[in-house]
Every structure is written in C-alpha cells, then in structure tokens.
Design an enzyme around this catalytic site. Structure first.
Site, PDB file in Angstrom:
ATOM      1  N   SER A 174       0.865  -1.176   0.000  1.00  0.00           N
ATOM      2  CA  SER A 174       0.000   0.000   0.000  1.00  0.00           C
ATOM      3  C   SER A 174       0.899   1.222   0.000  1.00  0.00           C
ATOM      4  O   SER A 174       1.925   1.267  -0.703  1.00  0.00           O
ATOM      5  CB  SER A 174      -0.936  -0.040   1.203  1.00  0.00           C
ATOM      6  OG  SER A 174      -1.802   1.071   1.204  1.00  0.00           O
ATOM      7  N   TYR A 188      -5.059   7.679  -6.528  1.00  0.00           N
ATOM      8  CA  TYR A 188      -4.028   6.820  -5.928  1.00  0.00           C
ATOM      9  C   TYR A 188      -4.441   6.385  -4.517  1.00  0.00           C
ATOM     10  O   TYR A 188      -4.374   5.204  -4.169  1.00  0.00           O
ATOM     11  CB  TYR A 188      -2.700   7.577  -5.909  1.00  0.00           C
ATOM     12  CG  TYR A 188      -1.534   6.792  -5.339  1.00  0.00           C
ATOM     13  CD1 TYR A 188      -1.005   5.697  -6.006  1.00  0.00           C
ATOM     14  CD2 TYR A 188      -0.959   7.169  -4.124  1.00  0.00           C
ATOM     15  CE1 TYR A 188       0.059   4.990  -5.487  1.00  0.00           C
ATOM     16  CE2 TYR A 188       0.113   6.474  -3.595  1.00  0.00           C
ATOM     17  CZ  TYR A 188       0.620   5.385  -4.284  1.00  0.00           C
ATOM     18  OH  TYR A 188       1.673   4.687  -3.757  1.00  0.00           O
ATOM     19  N   LYS A 192      -5.276   2.616  -3.023  1.00  0.00           N
ATOM     20  CA  LYS A 192      -4.543   2.044  -1.887  1.00  0.00           C
ATOM     21  C   LYS A 192      -5.462   1.799  -0.683  1.00  0.00           C
ATOM     22  O   LYS A 192      -5.285   0.814   0.034  1.00  0.00           O
ATOM     23  CB  LYS A 192      -3.378   2.955  -1.505  1.00  0.00           C
ATOM     24  CG  LYS A 192      -2.298   3.091  -2.593  1.00  0.00           C
ATOM     25  CD  LYS A 192      -1.617   1.749  -2.895  1.00  0.00           C
ATOM     26  CE  LYS A 192      -0.392   1.900  -3.798  1.00  0.00           C
ATOM     27  NZ  LYS A 192       0.254   0.620  -4.094  1.00  0.00           N
TER      28      LYS A 192
HETATM   29  N1  LIG Z   1       8.194   5.185  -4.362  1.00  0.00           N
HETATM   30  C1  LIG Z   1       7.347   5.658  -3.452  1.00  0.00           C
HETATM   31  O1  LIG Z   1       7.428   6.832  -3.037  1.00  0.00           O
HETATM   32  C2  LIG Z   1       6.286   4.783  -2.875  1.00  0.00           C
HETATM   33  C3  LIG Z   1       5.846   3.637  -3.513  1.00  0.00           C
HETATM   34  N2  LIG Z   1       4.838   2.882  -2.957  1.00  0.00           N
HETATM   35  C4  LIG Z   1       4.328   1.701  -3.651  1.00  0.00           C
HETATM   36  O2  LIG Z   1       5.363   0.754  -3.793  1.00  0.00           O
HETATM   37  C5  LIG Z   1       5.183   0.010  -4.993  1.00  0.00           C
HETATM   38  C6  LIG Z   1       6.466   0.035  -5.811  1.00  0.00           C
HETATM   39  O3  LIG Z   1       6.781   1.375  -6.110  1.00  0.00           O
HETATM   40  P1  LIG Z   1       8.180   1.819  -6.756  1.00  0.00           P
HETATM   41  O4  LIG Z   1       9.208   0.806  -6.448  1.00  0.00           O
HETATM   42  O5  LIG Z   1       8.373   3.221  -6.397  1.00  0.00           O
HETATM   43  O6  LIG Z   1       7.760   1.752  -8.314  1.00  0.00           O
HETATM   44  P2  LIG Z   1       8.622   1.720  -9.659  1.00  0.00           P
HETATM   45  O7  LIG Z   1       7.875   2.573 -10.636  1.00  0.00           O
HETATM   46  O8  LIG Z   1      10.045   1.995  -9.436  1.00  0.00           O
HETATM   47  O9  LIG Z   1       8.423   0.199 -10.111  1.00  0.00           O
HETATM   48  C7  LIG Z   1       7.157  -0.277 -10.418  1.00  0.00           C
HETATM   49  C8  LIG Z   1       7.222  -1.738 -10.807  1.00  0.00           C
HETATM   50  O10 LIG Z   1       5.906  -2.213 -11.104  1.00  0.00           O
HETATM   51  C9  LIG Z   1       5.877  -2.742 -12.425  1.00  0.00           C
HETATM   52  N3  LIG Z   1       4.572  -2.488 -13.034  1.00  0.00           N
HETATM   53  C10 LIG Z   1       3.986  -1.278 -13.233  1.00  0.00           C
HETATM   54  N4  LIG Z   1       2.816  -1.418 -13.859  1.00  0.00           N
HETATM   55  C11 LIG Z   1       2.641  -2.753 -14.051  1.00  0.00           C
HETATM   56  C12 LIG Z   1       1.623  -3.526 -14.660  1.00  0.00           C
HETATM   57  N5  LIG Z   1       0.546  -2.965 -15.212  1.00  0.00           N
HETATM   58  N6  LIG Z   1       1.770  -4.877 -14.691  1.00  0.00           N
HETATM   59  C13 LIG Z   1       2.852  -5.466 -14.145  1.00  0.00           C
HETATM   60  N7  LIG Z   1       3.848  -4.770 -13.566  1.00  0.00           N
HETATM   61  C14 LIG Z   1       3.747  -3.439 -13.517  1.00  0.00           C
HETATM   62  C15 LIG Z   1       7.009  -2.016 -13.142  1.00  0.00           C
HETATM   63  O11 LIG Z   1       7.509  -2.693 -14.269  1.00  0.00           O
HETATM   64  P3  LIG Z   1       6.943  -2.420 -15.769  1.00  0.00           P
HETATM   65  O12 LIG Z   1       6.768  -0.935 -15.911  1.00  0.00           O
HETATM   66  O13 LIG Z   1       7.972  -3.007 -16.684  1.00  0.00           O
HETATM   67  O14 LIG Z   1       5.652  -3.145 -15.849  1.00  0.00           O
HETATM   68  C16 LIG Z   1       8.064  -1.980 -12.039  1.00  0.00           C
HETATM   69  O15 LIG Z   1       8.707  -3.217 -11.935  1.00  0.00           O
HETATM   70  C17 LIG Z   1       3.966   0.609  -5.683  1.00  0.00           C
HETATM   71  O16 LIG Z   1       2.819  -0.166  -5.386  1.00  0.00           O
HETATM   72  C18 LIG Z   1       3.845   1.986  -5.061  1.00  0.00           C
HETATM   73  O17 LIG Z   1       2.525   2.466  -5.074  1.00  0.00           O
HETATM   74  C19 LIG Z   1       4.273   3.222  -1.768  1.00  0.00           C
HETATM   75  C20 LIG Z   1       4.692   4.334  -1.099  1.00  0.00           C
HETATM   76  C21 LIG Z   1       5.721   5.200  -1.598  1.00  0.00           C
HETATM   77  C1  LIG Z   2      -1.003  10.611  14.084  1.00  0.00           C
HETATM   78  C2  LIG Z   2       0.380  10.543  13.556  1.00  0.00           C
HETATM   79  C3  LIG Z   2       0.522  11.045  12.155  1.00  0.00           C
HETATM   80  C4  LIG Z   2       1.870  10.751  11.569  1.00  0.00           C
HETATM   81  C5  LIG Z   2       2.293  11.508  10.343  1.00  0.00           C
HETATM   82  C6  LIG Z   2       1.449  11.329   9.125  1.00  0.00           C
HETATM   83  C7  LIG Z   2       2.180  11.641   7.860  1.00  0.00           C
HETATM   84  C8  LIG Z   2       1.399  11.246   6.651  1.00  0.00           C
HETATM   85  C9  LIG Z   2       2.110  11.571   5.379  1.00  0.00           C
HETATM   86  C10 LIG Z   2       1.520  10.878   4.184  1.00  0.00           C
HETATM   87  C11 LIG Z   2       2.512  10.788   3.075  1.00  0.00           C
HETATM   88  C12 LIG Z   2       2.011  10.060   1.882  1.00  0.00           C
HETATM   89  C13 LIG Z   2       3.166   9.674   0.984  1.00  0.00           C
HETATM   90  C14 LIG Z   2       2.746   8.815  -0.148  1.00  0.00           C
HETATM   91  C15 LIG Z   2       3.925   8.273  -0.907  1.00  0.00           C
HETATM   92  C16 LIG Z   2       3.519   7.577  -2.140  1.00  0.00           C
HETATM   93  O1  LIG Z   2       2.846   6.585  -2.108  1.00  0.00           O
HETATM   94  C17 LIG Z   2       3.919   8.243  -3.396  1.00  0.00           C
HETATM   95  N1  LIG Z   2       5.301   8.580  -3.417  1.00  0.00           N
HETATM   96  C18 LIG Z   2       3.593   7.426  -4.573  1.00  0.00           C
HETATM   97  O2  LIG Z   2       4.309   6.276  -4.558  1.00  0.00           O
END
Ligand SMILES: NC(=O)C1=CN([C@@H]2O[C@H](COP(=O)(O)OP(=O)(O)OC[C@H]3O[C@@H](n4cnc5c(N)ncnc54)[C@H](OP(=O)(O)O)[C@@H]3O)[C@@H](O)[C@H]2O)C=CC1
Ligand SMILES: CCCCCCCCCCCCCCCC(=O)[C@@H](N)CO
Length: 325
Positions: A174, A188, A192
């Site tokens: 998530s 988004y 999630k």
């Molecule tokens: N980076 C961040 O700030 C945060 C990320 N997340 C979550 O973590 C997870 C990974 O993120 P992150 O590592 O940053 O992402 P990246 O964009 O770096 O990597 C995404 C991966 O998912 C694959 N992918 C995307 N679309 C599809 C599809 N339709 N089918 C199959 N594979 C797919 C991509 O490969 P390809 O494109 O070749 O398909 C790639 O391997 C996500 O779910 C994201 O929402 C959560 C919080 C914060």
């Molecule tokens: C009661 C205590 C509260 C504590 C602090 C709360 C802070 C919340 C911040 C939310 C940040 C959301 C980031 C999403 C990142 C992400 O998923 C994207 N980069 C896309 O991948």
C-alpha cells in the site's frame, strides 16, 4: 498521606495495565505466526524496479526461490542480471500486465506453487481530480487495485496446494497515502485504501489455509517510479507528503520482508508510519498483544496528534491558495 495515595494509584494503574495486557494476550486474533522464506517460492510483482527489485534482491540473498513479474522484458532481464551479480542466485522472470487476468494466470501457473506472494506493482500519477484525465484515474485503479485482485485470484489455488503446507503469505504494497488521503492523490489514495478492505476481508477467508496477509505502508521512497512522479507532482502534494520523511528502496524492502516474515498484518516502515498505523488501526486484525496494548493506550492522544496534522495541512493549503491569488 499523599505518599500513600500516590502509591495506591500507582498500584491500581499497574493492576489495570497488567489485566489489560493479559486480556489482550488471550484475545488477539489471528495468533502470531512466523513465515519462513528460505528455500521457499517468493513471487514478487513489480520486481524489476525500485522497492520490488530491492525485495527480490533481499529475498534471494536470504535463500528464497524468487520469481519476479513486470511488463517490460528488458528491465526484467536487467533485474535478473543485477540480482545474479549481487547474490549469485538466479531468479525466474515473467512478463505480464497485471491488468490482463489471463496473462497473470498463465505466468502464475508457469511459475509453480507460490509460498509468498508479494503484490508490489503500482503506478502513481498525482494530480488534482478536476484536471486529471479519466484514463489516468482508471489506470491507477486498474493496476494498483484490480491488478492485485487478479494476482491473488490467480495464485490462490496453487498457494493452497503448496508443497510444505507451512505458513504462506500474501503481502500487499500500500502506501501511507492508503492510510490518510493526501492532496493530489484522489485516485491513488482510493486505489490504496481499496487494498485495505481487500486485505482485511481476505485474511478472514484464507486463515483456514494457513495463509497470512500483510499490508505494507511506505512513505515517499527513492525509486525510479518516484523520480518520474516528482516531475509532475503538485507542489501541495509534496508539501503534505513531507510530513513523513523519505526512505531508500532497500530500507523499505527490509521492513516489508521483516513484516511479512513476522506475519504482521500492518507493516509501517518509518517512525511517522509507526504512529500513523496506530492512529489508523481501526478494526484491522492485530496479532501482537503488545502492539494491541499500545494501540489501546495511545488511541486518544494520537487522535489529537492526527487532528494537529490536519490543522497543519489545511494551514499549508490556505497559505498556498493565498499566495497564488
Ligand atoms: N516510491 C514511493 O514513493 C512509494 C511507492 N509505494 C508503492 O510501492 C510500490 C512500488 O513502487 P516503486 O518501487 O516506487 O515503483 P517503480 O515505478 O520503481 O516500479 C514499479 C514496478 O511495477 C511494475 N509495473 C507497473 N505497472 C505494471 C503492470 N501494469 N503490470 C505489471 N507490472 C507493472 C514495473 O515494471 P513495468 O513498468 O515493466 O511493468 C516496475 O517493476 C507501488 O505499489 C507503489 O505504489 C508506496 C509508497 C511510496
Ligand atoms: C497521528 C500521527 C501522524 C503521523 C504523520 C502522518 C504523515 C502522513 C504523510 C503521508 C505521506 C504520503 C506519501 C505517499 C507516498 C507515495 O505513495 C507516493 N510517493 C507514490 O508512490
């Protein structure tokens, strides 16, 4: 006299705390569990980049048989090569789009029975709802939410027949934006938040199969996907998201892996995330009586802290809109 009443109240407090602890230790469900990954089949989607790649790397180095799935074959090959170089182990690669159920089923069947399924694929294109294309909204829901349904539905039959019958795991990536709605993340966050409903209901359905669900909640994480996101992220999204620090993909992968191996339902990744998870615990299952105890004791005060965050966020929004005038 005063000394005596302080002693009395301390004793009373101690008694209530201990009783609550004992009570919670009896009732927390599901029971704590350990999910081993050594020599077991760990299937990671989005394993060719960012958090998924770091997860694949770490799982392989801990002796798991790793499969990764993503769309782009070139990046899958590169990931395979980099994992071989860093761990000396071979991972199996599968090219499929999680939006295509038949393709997912084919890949999962080819890969063989899965012990640990990590649904990590995800896409994020932040924008205000009013200006975001419908296609982009659907894209996020389809990949992040519907894609996860496809994966789990395709993998379950094999997981139920897994060779060793040991504890299995379904871990779902998530985001902290799946615990609290954030400006610019209508689609988004919805995708999630949807995963949370899926995970809570699913845990009840698969507990009888000795399968354990984990939901992982990372903050902003330095990945190729995040670098792309940053090119078009609304300024307010970045300001609000900065309330929680940012992490490296390796650190998030480590938390995620430890969380799923410990069978934790909710897996926070950083300091802010720990408090956010307690503040948003709701009716999620909690296996640890110690964590349950902290949730109960901290609930009231964390609601106050949460409201202070909202006060701060709405202040930022006001200020931003004021300056734009
Ligand atoms: N980076 C961040 O700030 C945060 C990320 N997340 C979550 O973590 C997870 C990974 O993120 P992150 O590592 O940053 O992402 P990246 O964009 O770096 O990597 C995404 C991966 O998912 C694959 N992918 C995307 N679309 C599809 C599809 N339709 N089918 C199959 N594979 C797919 C991509 O490969 P390809 O494109 O070749 O398909 C790639 O391997 C996500 O779910 C994201 O929402 C959560 C919080 C914060
Ligand atoms: C009661 C205590 C509260 C504590 C602090 C709360 C802070 C919340 C911040 C939310 C940040 C959301 C980031 C999403 C990142 C992400 O998923 C994207 N980069 C896309 O991948």
């Amino acid at each position: 006299m005063a000394d005596l009443s302080i002693a009395f109240f301390s004793l009373l407090l101690l008694f209530f705390s201990l009783s609550l602890l004992v009570f919670l230790a009896f009732i927390v469900r599901p029971r704590p569990v350990k999910v081993p990954i050594k020599n077991r089949h760990v299937f990671i989607t989005g394993g060719s980049s960012g958090i998924g790649l770091a997860l694949a790397q770490q799982a392989a180095s801990e002796g798991a048989k790793v499969s990764i799935l993503a769309r782009n074959t070139g990046r899958l090959e590169d990931a395979k090569e980099s994992i071989r170089l860093s761990t000396g182990r071979d991972v199996a690669i599968f090219s499929a789009d999680v939006r295509d159920y038949e393709a997912v089923k084919k890949a999962v069947e080819e890969a063989g029975p899965i012990d640990v399924l990590v649904c990590n694929q995800g896409v994020f294109v932040p924008q205000e709802l009013e200006t975001q294309d419908i296609e982009e909204i659907k894209f996020m829901i389809d990949v992040n939410l519907t894609g996860t349904f496809h994966l789990i539905k395709a993998a379950l039959p094999g997981m139920k027949n897994r060779a060793d019958r040991g504890p299995g795991s379904i871990a779902i990536m998530s985001s902290q934006a799946g615990q609290v709605g954030i400006y610019g993340y209508t689609a988004y966050s919805a995708s999630k938040f949807g995963l949370k409903g899926l995970a809570e209901a699913l845990q009840q359905e698969v507990i009888g199969e000795n399968i354990h669900v984990s939901l992982i909640f990372p903050p902003d994480t330095e990945t190729p996907g995040f670098a792309e996101e940053n090119k078009r992220r609304p300024q307010l999204t970045s300001i609000l998201a900065a309330s929680s620090g940012s992490m490296k993909a390796d650190e998030v992968a480590k938390k995620a892996l430890n969380g799923l191996k410990s069978g934790n339902f909710i897996v926070p990744c950083n300091f802010e995330g720990f408090f956010l998870s307690i503040a948003t615990a709701g009716l999620s299952p909690q296996r640890s009586f110690l964590m349950a105890f902290i949730e109960v004791i901290a609930a009231g005060i964390l609601r106050v802290v949460g409201l202070c965050f909202q006060w701060n966020w709405y202040g930022s929004i006001d200020k931003f809109l004021e300056e734009r005038k």
